[in-house]
Design a protein around this motif. Structure first.
Motif, PDB file in Angstrom:
ATOM      1  N   MET A  59       0.844  -1.175   0.000  1.00  0.00           N
ATOM      2  CA  MET A  59       0.000   0.000   0.000  1.00  0.00           C
ATOM      3  C   MET A  59       0.888   1.235   0.000  1.00  0.00           C
ATOM      4  SD  MET A  59      -1.561   0.190   3.907  1.00  0.00           S
ATOM      5  CE  MET A  59      -1.721  -1.566   4.049  1.00  0.00           C
ATOM      6  N   LYS A  60       0.373   2.292  -0.563  1.00  0.00           N
ATOM      7  CA  LYS A  60       1.106   3.548  -0.633  1.00  0.00           C
ATOM      8  C   LYS A  60       0.997   4.279   0.699  1.00  0.00           C
ATOM      9  CE  LYS A  60       0.624   4.222  -5.643  1.00  0.00           C
ATOM     10  NZ  LYS A  60       1.120   2.953  -5.914  1.00  0.00           N
ATOM     11  N   ILE A  61       1.815   5.302   0.879  1.00  0.00           N
ATOM     12  CA  ILE A  61       1.884   6.002   2.156  1.00  0.00           C
ATOM     13  C   ILE A  61       0.546   6.621   2.551  1.00  0.00           C
ATOM     14  CG2 ILE A  61       2.714   8.198   1.208  1.00  0.00           C
ATOM     15  CD1 ILE A  61       4.598   8.288   3.741  1.00  0.00           C
ATOM     16  N   GLY A  62      -0.201   7.127   1.578  1.00  0.00           N
ATOM     17  CA  GLY A  62      -1.512   7.698   1.880  1.00  0.00           C
ATOM     18  C   GLY A  62      -2.484   6.659   2.405  1.00  0.00           C
ATOM     19  N   GLU A  63      -2.415   5.464   1.857  1.00  0.00           N
ATOM     20  CA  GLU A  63      -3.275   4.372   2.315  1.00  0.00           C
ATOM     21  C   GLU A  63      -2.884   3.953   3.733  1.00  0.00           C
ATOM     22  OE1 GLU A  63      -4.243   1.859  -1.698  1.00  0.00           O
ATOM     23  OE2 GLU A  63      -2.123   2.033  -1.112  1.00  0.00           O
ATOM     24  N   LEU A  64      -1.570   3.883   3.977  1.00  0.00           N
ATOM     25  CA  LEU A  64      -1.095   3.533   5.319  1.00  0.00           C
ATOM     26  C   LEU A  64      -1.536   4.599   6.323  1.00  0.00           C
ATOM     27  CD1 LEU A  64       0.575   1.554   7.056  1.00  0.00           C
ATOM     28  CD2 LEU A  64       2.575   2.981   6.554  1.00  0.00           C
ATOM     29  N   ALA A  65      -1.440   5.844   5.923  1.00  0.00           N
ATOM     30  CA  ALA A  65      -1.868   6.939   6.794  1.00  0.00           C
ATOM     31  C   ALA A  65      -3.350   6.800   7.127  1.00  0.00           C
ATOM     32  CB  ALA A  65      -1.580   8.282   6.134  1.00  0.00           C
ATOM     33  N   LYS A  66      -4.151   6.510   6.123  1.00  0.00           N
ATOM     34  CA  LYS A  66      -5.591   6.365   6.330  1.00  0.00           C
ATOM     35  C   LYS A  66      -5.900   5.176   7.242  1.00  0.00           C
ATOM     36  CE  LYS A  66      -9.938   5.904   3.838  1.00  0.00           C
ATOM     37  NZ  LYS A  66     -10.591   5.758   2.554  1.00  0.00           N
ATOM     38  N   GLU A  67      -5.217   4.070   7.031  1.00  0.00           N
ATOM     39  CA  GLU A  67      -5.462   2.854   7.824  1.00  0.00           C
ATOM     40  C   GLU A  67      -5.048   3.009   9.285  1.00  0.00           C
ATOM     41  OE1 GLU A  67      -6.798  -0.268   7.104  1.00  0.00           O
ATOM     42  OE2 GLU A  67      -7.505   0.655   5.251  1.00  0.00           O
ATOM     43  N   GLY A  74      -4.372   6.170  10.872  1.00  0.00           N
ATOM     44  CA  GLY A  74      -4.703   7.450  11.483  1.00  0.00           C
ATOM     45  C   GLY A  74      -3.486   8.314  11.745  1.00  0.00           C
ATOM     46  N   VAL A  75      -2.367   7.965  11.141  1.00  0.00           N
ATOM     47  CA  VAL A  75      -1.117   8.703  11.290  1.00  0.00           C
ATOM     48  C   VAL A  75      -0.876   9.467   9.994  1.00  0.00           C
ATOM     49  CG1 VAL A  75       1.379   8.470  11.626  1.00  0.00           C
ATOM     50  CG2 VAL A  75      -0.176   6.979  12.882  1.00  0.00           C
ATOM     51  N   SER A  76      -0.540  10.727  10.091  1.00  0.00           N
ATOM     52  CA  SER A  76      -0.348  11.533   8.889  1.00  0.00           C
ATOM     53  C   SER A  76       0.851  11.035   8.069  1.00  0.00           C
ATOM     54  CB  SER A  76      -0.130  13.000   9.255  1.00  0.00           C
ATOM     55  OG  SER A  76       1.153  13.185   9.846  1.00  0.00           O
ATOM     56  N   THR A  77       0.832  11.350   6.789  1.00  0.00           N
ATOM     57  CA  THR A  77       1.963  10.979   5.932  1.00  0.00           C
ATOM     58  C   THR A  77       3.231  11.668   6.415  1.00  0.00           C
ATOM     59  OG1 THR A  77       1.415  12.725   4.348  1.00  0.00           O
ATOM     60  CG2 THR A  77       0.546  10.524   3.884  1.00  0.00           C
ATOM     61  N   HIS A  78       3.097  12.886   6.899  1.00  0.00           N
ATOM     62  CA  HIS A  78       4.259  13.606   7.448  1.00  0.00           C
ATOM     63  C   HIS A  78       4.869  12.833   8.617  1.00  0.00           C
ATOM     64  CE1 HIS A  78       6.773  16.964   8.744  1.00  0.00           C
ATOM     65  NE2 HIS A  78       6.284  16.768   9.960  1.00  0.00           N
ATOM     66  N   THR A  79       4.014  12.356   9.508  1.00  0.00           N
ATOM     67  CA  THR A  79       4.490  11.601  10.669  1.00  0.00           C
ATOM     68  C   THR A  79       5.116  10.280  10.237  1.00  0.00           C
ATOM     69  OG1 THR A  79       2.865  12.639  12.117  1.00  0.00           O
ATOM     70  CG2 THR A  79       3.788  10.536  12.859  1.00  0.00           C
ATOM     71  N   LEU A  80       4.511   9.612   9.264  1.00  0.00           N
ATOM     72  CA  LEU A  80       5.091   8.363   8.767  1.00  0.00           C
ATOM     73  C   LEU A  80       6.492   8.601   8.197  1.00  0.00           C
ATOM     74  CD1 LEU A  80       1.955   6.780   7.103  1.00  0.00           C
ATOM     75  CD2 LEU A  80       3.096   6.005   9.197  1.00  0.00           C
ATOM     76  N   ARG A  81       6.651   9.675   7.452  1.00  0.00           N
ATOM     77  CA  ARG A  81       7.985  10.003   6.915  1.00  0.00           C
ATOM     78  C   ARG A  81       8.949  10.313   8.055  1.00  0.00           C
ATOM     79  NH1 ARG A  81       4.670  13.010   3.141  1.00  0.00           N
ATOM     80  NH2 ARG A  81       4.548  11.834   1.202  1.00  0.00           N
ATOM     81  N   ASN A  88       0.337   0.530  13.840  1.00  0.00           N
ATOM     82  CA  ASN A  88      -0.810   0.445  14.755  1.00  0.00           C
ATOM     83  C   ASN A  88      -0.344   0.202  16.192  1.00  0.00           C
ATOM     84  OD1 ASN A  88      -3.022   1.027  13.096  1.00  0.00           O
ATOM     85  ND2 ASN A  88      -3.084  -1.056  12.306  1.00  0.00           N
ATOM     86  N   TRP A  89       0.677  -0.617  16.373  1.00  0.00           N
ATOM     87  CA  TRP A  89       1.216  -0.879  17.707  1.00  0.00           C
ATOM     88  C   TRP A  89       1.901   0.369  18.247  1.00  0.00           C
ATOM     89  CZ3 TRP A  89       0.480  -2.983  21.946  1.00  0.00           C
ATOM     90  CH2 TRP A  89       1.478  -3.296  22.865  1.00  0.00           C
ATOM     91  N   VAL A  90       2.655   1.074  17.398  1.00  0.00           N
ATOM     92  CA  VAL A  90       3.302   2.320  17.799  1.00  0.00           C
ATOM     93  C   VAL A  90       2.248   3.334  18.242  1.00  0.00           C
ATOM     94  CG1 VAL A  90       4.587   4.325  16.904  1.00  0.00           C
ATOM     95  CG2 VAL A  90       5.417   2.004  16.451  1.00  0.00           C
ATOM     96  N   VAL A  91       1.164   3.444  17.487  1.00  0.00           N
ATOM     97  CA  VAL A  91       0.077   4.363  17.835  1.00  0.00           C
ATOM     98  C   VAL A  91      -0.502   3.997  19.205  1.00  0.00           C
ATOM     99  CG1 VAL A  91      -2.282   5.074  17.229  1.00  0.00           C
ATOM    100  CG2 VAL A  91      -0.496   5.000  15.468  1.00  0.00           C
ATOM    101  N   CYS A  92      -0.704   2.715  19.443  1.00  0.00           N
ATOM    102  CA  CYS A  92      -1.235   2.255  20.734  1.00  0.00           C
ATOM    103  C   CYS A  92      -0.295   2.653  21.872  1.00  0.00           C
ATOM    104  CB  CYS A  92      -1.433   0.743  20.702  1.00  0.00           C
ATOM    105  SG  CYS A  92      -2.004   0.041  22.262  1.00  0.00           S
ATOM    106  N   LEU A  93       0.990   2.385  21.691  1.00  0.00           N
ATOM    107  CA  LEU A  93       1.963   2.733  22.732  1.00  0.00           C
ATOM    108  C   LEU A  93       2.011   4.239  22.953  1.00  0.00           C
ATOM    109  CD1 LEU A  93       4.874   0.285  21.809  1.00  0.00           C
ATOM    110  CD2 LEU A  93       3.295   0.118  23.765  1.00  0.00           C
ATOM    111  N   LYS A  94       2.006   4.992  21.881  1.00  0.00           N
ATOM    112  CA  LYS A  94       2.090   6.452  21.978  1.00  0.00           C
ATOM    113  C   LYS A  94       0.841   7.015  22.658  1.00  0.00           C
ATOM    114  CE  LYS A  94       3.670  10.308  19.143  1.00  0.00           C
ATOM    115  NZ  LYS A  94       2.835  11.359  19.598  1.00  0.00           N
TER     116      LYS A  94
END
Length: 116
Positions: A1-9, A11-18, A48-54
């Motif tokens: 999946m592309k970064i936008g799809e990962l961001a959508k799945e 809930g993390v922005s593309t900026h944050t993923l980068r 998703n695990w990182v988001v949970c921990l954060k």
């Protein structure tokens, strides 16, 4: 999946993923022929695990340490970190339960005083 799809799945922005890639929290994604980042199920689960921990209050530096332990298969370090985090979460839960109780009692007291 592309970064936008990962961001959508996730809930993390593309900026944050980068940013997560830049700091080494997640590996730099392989790029497809057109130069777009391509992520898979592993990255989805990891983010998703990182988001949970954060969201549960673990600082980003500790999350980085946890992910590094995960990547090297250091189960003892991962277990120790999660046990410490769980103790912290249980303490927060107890505190919140106390705050709820105090607030509910105060509200009940106010309701009684305004109904007379």
């Amino acid at each position: 999946m592309k970064i936008g799809e990962l961001a959508k799945e996730t809930g993390v922005s593309t900026h944050t993923l980068r940013y997560y890639e830049k700091i080494g929290l997640i590996d730099t994604a392989a790029k497809d022929a057109s130069g777009h980042r391509n992520y898979g199920a592993f990255e989805l689960d990891l983010i998703n695990w990182v988001v949970c921990l954060k969201k549960s209050g673990m600082p980003l530096e500790k999350i980085k340490t946890y992910v590094a332990a995960f990547k090297t298969g250091d189960a003892n370090n991962m277990r120790e970190m999660l046990e410490a985090h769980l103790v912290k979460l249980h303490k927060q839960q107890a505190d919140i339960e106390h705050y709820l109780d105090v607030t509910e009692r105060k509200l009940a007291s106010l309701k009684k005083s305004t109904t007379h």
